[in-house]
Structures are given as structure tokens and as C-alpha cells.
Design a protein around this motif. Structure first.
Motif, short mmCIF file in Angstrom:
data_model
loop_
_atom_site.label_atom_id
_atom_site.label_comp_id
_atom_site.label_asym_id
_atom_site.label_seq_id
_atom_site.Cartn_x
_atom_site.Cartn_y
_atom_site.Cartn_z
N LEU A 15 -0.32 12.83 -31.19
CA LEU A 15 0.62 12.94 -30.08
C LEU A 15 1.78 12.56 -29.24
N LEU A 16 0.67 10.95 -29.29
CA LEU A 16 2.54 10.33 -28.08
C LEU A 16 3.87 10.33 -29.78
N GLU A 17 3.22 10.50 -30.53
CA GLU A 17 4.58 10.23 -31.78
C GLU A 17 5.29 11.80 -31.86
N GLN A 18 4.80 13.01 -31.37
CA GLN A 18 5.21 14.17 -31.39
C GLN A 18 5.93 14.70 -30.09
N PHE A 19 5.36 13.70 -28.55
CA PHE A 19 6.22 14.24 -28.12
C PHE A 19 7.16 12.82 -27.10
N ASP A 20 7.58 12.21 -28.01
CA ASP A 20 8.52 10.68 -27.60
C ASP A 20 8.11 10.38 -27.04
N LEU A 21 6.41 9.77 -27.14
CA LEU A 21 5.66 8.90 -26.03
C LEU A 21 5.36 7.65 -26.14
N THR A 22 5.34 7.55 -27.26
CA THR A 22 4.89 6.52 -28.37
C THR A 22 5.72 4.72 -27.31
N ALA A 23 6.35 4.97 -27.16
CA ALA A 23 7.03 3.58 -26.46
C ALA A 23 6.35 3.38 -24.96
N ALA A 24 6.21 4.48 -24.59
CA ALA A 24 5.48 4.16 -23.01
C ALA A 24 3.85 4.63 -22.86
N ALA A 25 3.46 4.15 -24.79
CA ALA A 25 1.65 4.74 -24.63
C ALA A 25 1.33 3.78 -23.25
N ARG A 26 0.86 2.97 -23.37
CA ARG A 26 0.63 2.08 -22.49
C ARG A 26 0.68 1.87 -21.60
N ARG A 27 1.91 2.89 -20.74
CA ARG A 27 2.66 2.34 -19.64
C ARG A 27 1.98 3.10 -18.80
N PRO A 28 1.03 3.33 -17.32
CA PRO A 28 0.31 3.55 -16.58
C PRO A 28 1.11 5.35 -16.53
N ALA A 29 0.28 6.58 -16.52
CA ALA A 29 1.46 7.92 -16.68
C ALA A 29 1.99 8.30 -15.00
N ARG A 30 1.39 7.23 -13.88
CA ARG A 30 2.11 6.97 -12.22
C ARG A 30 3.65 6.82 -12.51
N THR A 31 4.21 5.96 -13.42
CA THR A 31 5.72 5.43 -13.60
C THR A 31 6.50 6.05 -14.67
N PHE A 32 5.81 7.52 -15.38
CA PHE A 32 7.23 8.48 -15.59
C PHE A 32 7.15 8.85 -15.28
N SER A 33 8.68 9.08 -16.03
CA SER A 33 9.63 10.37 -15.42
C SER A 33 8.94 11.63 -15.15
N GLY A 34 9.14 12.80 -14.83
CA GLY A 34 8.55 14.17 -14.50
C GLY A 34 8.90 15.00 -15.96
N GLY A 35 9.61 14.79 -16.73
CA GLY A 35 9.82 15.01 -18.04
C GLY A 35 8.99 14.33 -18.98
N MET A 36 8.81 13.17 -19.28
CA MET A 36 7.53 12.23 -19.78
C MET A 36 5.99 12.72 -18.74
N ARG A 37 6.08 13.15 -17.98
CA ARG A 37 4.59 14.17 -17.26
C ARG A 37 4.48 15.40 -17.80
N ARG A 38 5.53 15.95 -18.62
CA ARG A 38 5.60 17.20 -18.95
C ARG A 38 4.88 16.97 -19.78
N ARG A 39 5.69 16.49 -21.04
CA ARG A 39 5.16 16.03 -21.87
C ARG A 39 4.27 15.36 -22.30
N LEU A 40 3.31 14.81 -21.74
CA LEU A 40 2.41 13.83 -21.55
C LEU A 40 0.86 15.37 -21.26
N ASP A 41 1.17 15.78 -20.37
CA ASP A 41 0.67 17.24 -20.26
C ASP A 41 0.54 17.92 -21.14
N LEU A 42 1.19 18.70 -22.18
CA LEU A 42 1.11 19.86 -22.84
C LEU A 42 0.40 18.50 -24.43
N ALA A 43 1.24 17.25 -24.07
CA ALA A 43 0.29 16.76 -25.26
C ALA A 43 -1.58 17.04 -25.39
N ALA A 44 -1.73 16.36 -24.08
CA ALA A 44 -2.97 17.08 -23.64
C ALA A 44 -3.52 18.00 -23.54
#
Length: 318
Positions: free
Chosen positions: A121-150
Motif C-alpha cells: 500500500l505504501l508503494e501504491q499510494f506513493d508513500l514509500t519514501a515517507a514510510a518511517r516518518r511520523p504521520a504528524r509530519t505529513f501534508s494534507g494530501g499525504m494524510r488523505r492517501r494514508l487514510d485511504l491506504a488504511a
């Protein structure tokens, strides 16, 4: 045999105190489609999603998800749905990978399967590079993608997306639209709530316009546009100070409500035919209202939305 629809609701209702947030809604959503609930803030869209996702119990009416009763078979319903709400459901102190692994374990995956699914899912939603970062550091778009991945860890057949692109930049919104199309191509059913007319137009097979807790119109985008009849006269004024006078003329001669552009220098009004449009333009010339340009075309979803919700509001105020 005809397969069960993804959603079938009859007279579904939910009130809070004396206010009916959802007021007797009927809904039929075919499996394998995108169905949009379109309406302004406070129309009842989110309450409807929470009812169908078993987060709220309806006060009245009946609904089924893939043939399973929403109330009596709630556990079975929950096994078939995924929900991405308006606000992030992830733990902001954990990394993206940690969040997805935890969701996987909560959904019954083994430790190894949860780790593998997180990587996918991290690869599908282009989040692999941010996989180890805390979610609080994510932009709004990244958070929405992580939500959808979950939401997609177990690939549920029915996915609720409650205003998934609110606050996103145009590029990220387009990316989310592509993801929705891919999910449906893979067999999923999407119930989408949105305030964005272009989003419903671009994605939805069918649209239900909701206002004041009720469905005021249902159909394809084309059917809703055709429901207004006639065409739309669009006028750009040469003098913005004459806007009120121009609106008054258009509404008096057409008997419909004009829609003013955000800039306040143009208006659009529904007309039954070219003769009615000509009457408005001739009255502008007679009364000295200068124009920079004008034209006629089919109604778009903006006109449909404005007309339907305006009628609904007028009706409710009567």
C-alpha cells in the motif's frame, strides 16, 4: 440471478433532538459503480454515510448492504465496508508503516501478512519514501492517501469516501480521482460524498443531490443537467456596478434565479429558448446596462446544484 445491489435503503432517517439530519432517504447503489452524494455543508451527507457504515443507528427506515440488514446483521456489514472519513483516522505519533501494520493486525492479518500489505500500500499510494516518518509530519494530501491506504488493507467490496479531497491541491485531487477509478476497475463499489461539482461530474456513474436531509434529485450527470430544460444565458457585464440591475432584469423576464459569478461581474440564468435570451439582452440595451460579452450553452452541474438546492431551501422556508 440478479446480484444484490451494494446499497439499498428505503425511508432511512436519523434525527438529533428536533432536527432531522437524514429525512426518509431512498437510495439504490449498484455494485461496481461510483455513486456520489452531492450537497452543501449540513445537507446530511456525512450522517448518511455514518448510518450506512453502522456508526449510527437509524431511527426509522430500512437498509441493506449487499443483501445484509444494516441493523440486524451489522457485524456482517462491517466486514464488507471500508470508510475514509473527513478527518485522519491514523495515529499521528506513529509512522505510516506502523499505522498500516497495526490496522492490518486489527483486521486479522498475521504479522508477516500485515507487513507485506503495508509495503504494497505504501508503494501504491506513493508513500514509500515517507514510510518511517511520523504521520504528524505529513501534508494534507499525504494524510488523505494514508487514510485511504488504511481503508484498503483488506480490499473491502464497498468503500465510503466522505469528502476525500477537501482541502487538497489540484494535483493531489487528480491523483485521488485516479485511485478511485482504479478501485472501481478492480471491482469495488464507491459511495462518495462531495461538495465539488466537478468531482461528482468526473467520477460518478449516478448522483444524488441532498439538501436539508432529503434527496432532491437523482440521476446521471447528463440526466441532472437535462432536468433543468432549455439552456443557460451567460452574461459578462461591462460595468460591475450595474450587477443588481442586470440580475433583476434577468430574473423578471425568465422567472428563474440568476447565479452570480464569484467575481461579481457576470451572471448566468436559465432560459427556455433563444427568444427568451434575446428578450433579456434587448432589455439590457434598452436600459443601458453595458455588456462585455454573452453566450448560451447547456446547463452544467453548477446550475443544476444551484437550482435544486435553491428550490429546496425556498420550499423549506415556506
Amino acid at each position: 440471478m440478479t446480484p444484490n445491489p451494494a446499497i439499498e435503503a428505503h425511508g432511512l432517517g436519523k434525527s438529533f433532538a428536533a432536527v432531522a439530519a437524514v429525512d426518509g432517504i431512498d437510495l439504490l447503489v449498484p455494485a461496481g459503480s461510483v455513486f456520489a452524494l452531492l450537497g452543501p455543508n449540513g445537507a446530511g451527507k456525512t450522517t448518511m454515510v455514518r448510518l450506512l457504515a453502522t456508526l449510527l443507528r437509524p431511527d426509522r427506515g430500512h437498509a441493506e448492504i449487499f443483501g445484509h440488514d444494516l441493523v440486524r446483521q451489522a457485524t456482517a456489514v462491517r466486514s464488507m465496508i471500508g470508510l475514509t472519513g473527513q478527518y485522519a483516522a491514523v495515529d499521528e505519533s506513529l509512522s505510516a508503516d506502523e499505522n498500516l501494520r497495526i490496522f492490518g493486525r486489527l483486521l486479522g492479518l498475521s504479522r508477516r501478512a500485515a507487513a507485506a500489505r503495508s509495503t504494497e500500500l505504501l508503494e501504491q499510494f506513493d508513500l514509500t519514501a515517507a514510510a518511517r516518518r511520523p504521520a504528524r509530519t505529513f501534508s494534507g494530501g499525504m494524510r488523505r492517501r494514508l487514510d485511504l491506504a488504511a481503508t484498503l488493507i483488506t480490499l473491502p467490496p464497498l468503500i465510503f469516501l466522505d469528502e476525500p479531497t477537501t482541502g487538497l491541491d489540484p494535483r493531489t485531487r487528480q491523483s485521488m480521482w485516479s485511485t478511485v477509478r482504479e478501485l472501481v476497475a478492480g471491482g469495488a463499489t464507491i459511495l462518495l460524498t462531495t461538495q465539488y461539482l466537478e468531482e461528482a461530474d468526473a467520477l460518478a456513474d449516478r448522483i444524488a443531490v441532498i439538501d436539508h436531509g432529503s434527496v432532491v434529485a437523482t440521476g446521471t450527470a447528463t440526466e441532472l443537467k437535462d432536468s433543468l430544460g432549455g439552456q443557460v444565458l451567460r452574461v459578462e457585464l461591462g460595468d460591475a456596478t450595474r450587477l443588481a440591475a442586470a440580475v433583476a432584469v434577468a430574473e423578471r423576464l425568465t422567472g428563474t434565479t440568476a447565479r452570480i459569478s464569484p467575481e461579481g461581474a457576470a451572471l448566468a440564468v436559465a432560459v427556455p429558448d433563444a427568444e427568451a435570451a434575446m428578450a433579456v439582452l434587448l432589455e439590457y440595451r434598452r436600459t443601458g446596462i453595458p455588456l462585455r460579452g454573452f453566450g448560451m450553452d447547456r446547463p452544467d452541474l453548477n446550475e443544476v446544484f444551484f437550482a435544486l438546492t435553491n428550490r429546496s431551501s425556498t420550499k423549506g422556508a415556506a
